[in-house]
Design an enzyme around this catalytic site. Structure first.
Site, PDB file in Angstrom:
ATOM      1  N   CYS A 100      -1.639   3.476  -5.531  1.00 18.91           N
ATOM      2  CA  CYS A 100      -2.966   3.084  -6.018  1.00 18.91           C
ATOM      3  C   CYS A 100      -3.153   3.573  -7.448  1.00 18.91           C
ATOM      4  O   CYS A 100      -3.085   4.777  -7.698  1.00 18.91           O
ATOM      5  CB  CYS A 100      -4.057   3.718  -5.174  1.00 18.91           C
ATOM      6  SG  CYS A 100      -3.871   3.379  -3.436  1.00 18.91           S
ATOM      7  N   CYS A 131      -2.223  -1.180  -5.164  1.00 23.16           N
ATOM      8  CA  CYS A 131      -3.681  -1.151  -5.166  1.00 23.16           C
ATOM      9  C   CYS A 131      -4.117  -0.749  -6.564  1.00 23.16           C
ATOM     10  O   CYS A 131      -3.429   0.042  -7.221  1.00 23.16           O
ATOM     11  CB  CYS A 131      -4.176  -0.122  -4.140  1.00 23.16           C
ATOM     12  SG  CYS A 131      -5.970   0.109  -4.175  1.00 23.16           S
ATOM     13  N   ARG A 268     -10.078   5.210   5.611  1.00 22.33           N
ATOM     14  CA  ARG A 268      -9.304   6.247   4.908  1.00 22.33           C
ATOM     15  C   ARG A 268     -10.106   7.521   4.711  1.00 22.33           C
ATOM     16  O   ARG A 268     -11.203   7.504   4.140  1.00 22.33           O
ATOM     17  CB  ARG A 268      -8.806   5.736   3.553  1.00 22.33           C
ATOM     18  CG  ARG A 268      -7.973   6.803   2.823  1.00 22.33           C
ATOM     19  CD  ARG A 268      -7.263   6.317   1.570  1.00 22.33           C
ATOM     20  NE  ARG A 268      -6.511   5.127   1.842  1.00 22.33           N
ATOM     21  CZ  ARG A 268      -6.769   3.946   1.323  1.00 22.33           C
ATOM     22  NH1 ARG A 268      -7.745   3.810   0.467  1.00 22.33           N
ATOM     23  NH2 ARG A 268      -6.041   2.912   1.639  1.00 22.33           N
TER      24      ARG A 268
END
Ligand code: SAM
Ligand code: DTB
Ligand code: SF4
Length: 334
Positions: A100, A131, A268
């Site tokens: 990410c 991401c 998450r």
């Protein structure tokens, strides 16, 4: 596997009633829902990298990277593609399935797009999911990132719509929703959640989960616990007050209600694990959290670190989830 469409018609009253449940009943229900939609005892691992740190023109009251904050975070330029790919290779070696990349921008400039595209292609080429979180995106920018192969875009609503203006004044809740729509229409998976521990009321946590569960459910829902940073509006405001310590049980309740109302989403357990006890993290997994950030750093704040995570997951008998080739992990539950 339960393939019925997740509900987006939750009422505020229903969500309030979930928050009010006896804690053990709530956990039991959340874990039951979890097991019908996701493989049990598996957690997805993501790694964060700040590809452009600090100097952000937005005034989010929790963030060390805002120009308004006196947090000591140094502003940097957008990183070189090569350095980003090196960090991604390291994350992959460490067992992470998703990389990410975060930038402290209000929005990317069109001149940044070619580099961002190269980063996505490079990380994807290594076999990791990608991401990004770059602030607001226009329709055209979302399309460019989608064409490059971006799997997920993180853009949080952060708190209840009615609390939004207390936390951020440089943009509106509706601005957030507009970007989320651009991301979804471009065919990118949505990662959208928020923060608990901003000094908000339970009614704001109810409004927060209600807003998320009323939109097409984000594929991924990060629940962050505020990491209080000295020099930020919220870090300074909460310091030394009873609100500085968010109640762990209330945090776990929020995770459980997110799990029950958005059964197919990945939930998450994001920022804040570094200061969280192992037992609280275990309760969050029981409540249906099934994804974490690995590595010893988030964007600017410290994270729990690979060694302590490996030890915790081993202690709990939890395995790392294998990434699906095209960014959606749901099929893994078959
Ligand atoms: N600038 C982009 C944006 O805001 O969309 C992306 C990066 S921003 C740091 C991503 C998210 O990190 C925020 O929406 C917020 O939920 C979370 N975050 C930032 N600072 C935090 C803190 N001190 N504690 C907990 N979560 C935090
Ligand atoms: C999210 O919801 N949490 C991550 C990710 N999205 C980008 C970021 C957490 C940031 C924590 C504070 C910091 O590192 O500065
Ligand atoms: Fe900027 Fe994102 Fe931090 Fe807000 S949360 S100040 S938009 S980097």
């Amino acid at each position: 596997m339960n393939h019925t469409e997740p509900r987006t018609d939750w009422t505020r009253e229903e969500i309030t009633a979930l928050f009010d449940m006896p804690f053990m009943d709530l956990l039991y229900e959340a874990q039951t829902v979890h097991r019908t939609h996701h493989p049990r005892n598996e957690v997805q691992l993501s790694t964060l990298l700040s590809i452009k740190t600090g100097g952000c023109p937005e005034d989010c009251g929790y963030c060390s990277q805002s120009v308004e904050a006196d947090s000591g975070v140094k502003a940097t330029k957008l990183m070189d593609v090569r350095a980003v790919l090196q960090a991604a290779a390291q994350a992959k070696d460490g067992g992470s399935g998703r990389f990410c990349m975060g930038a402290a921008w209000r929005n990317p400039k069109d001149r940044d797009m070619p580099k961002l595209v190269e980063m996505i292609q490079g990380v994807r080429g290594m076999g990791m999911e990608t991401c990004m979180t770059l602030g607001m995106l226009s329709e055209g920018q979302a399309k460019q990132l989608a064409d490059a192969g971006l799997d997920y875009y993180n853009h949080n609503i952060d708190t209840a719509p009615e609390n939004y203006a207390n936390i951020i004044s440089t943009r509106t809740f509706e601005d957030r929703v507009e970007t989320l729509e651009n991301v979804r229409s471009a065919g990118i998976n949505v990662c959208c959640g928020g923060i608990v521990g901003l000094g908000e009321e339970r009614s704001d946590r109810i409004g927060f989960v209600h807003a998320l569960a009323s939109m097409p459910h984000p594929e991924s829902v990060p629940i962050n616990q505020l990491v209080p940073v000295k020099g930020t509006v919220l870090g300074d405001m909460l310091e030394g007050t009873p609100m500085a310590e968010i109640d762990e049980i209330e945090f776990v309740r929020t995770v459980a209600v997110a799990r029950i109302t958005m059964p197919a989403s990945m939930v998450r357990l994001s920022a804040g694990r570094e200061s969280m006890s192992e037992s609280c993290q275990a309760l969050c997994f029981m409540a249906g959290a099934n994804s974490i950030f690995t590595g010893d750093k988030l964007l600017t704040a410290p994270n729990a670190g690979d060694d302590s995570d490996a030890a915790l997951l081993a202690k709990l008998g939890i395995r790392a989830m294998q990434a699906a080739p095209h960014g959606h992990l749901e099929e893994a539950a078959e």
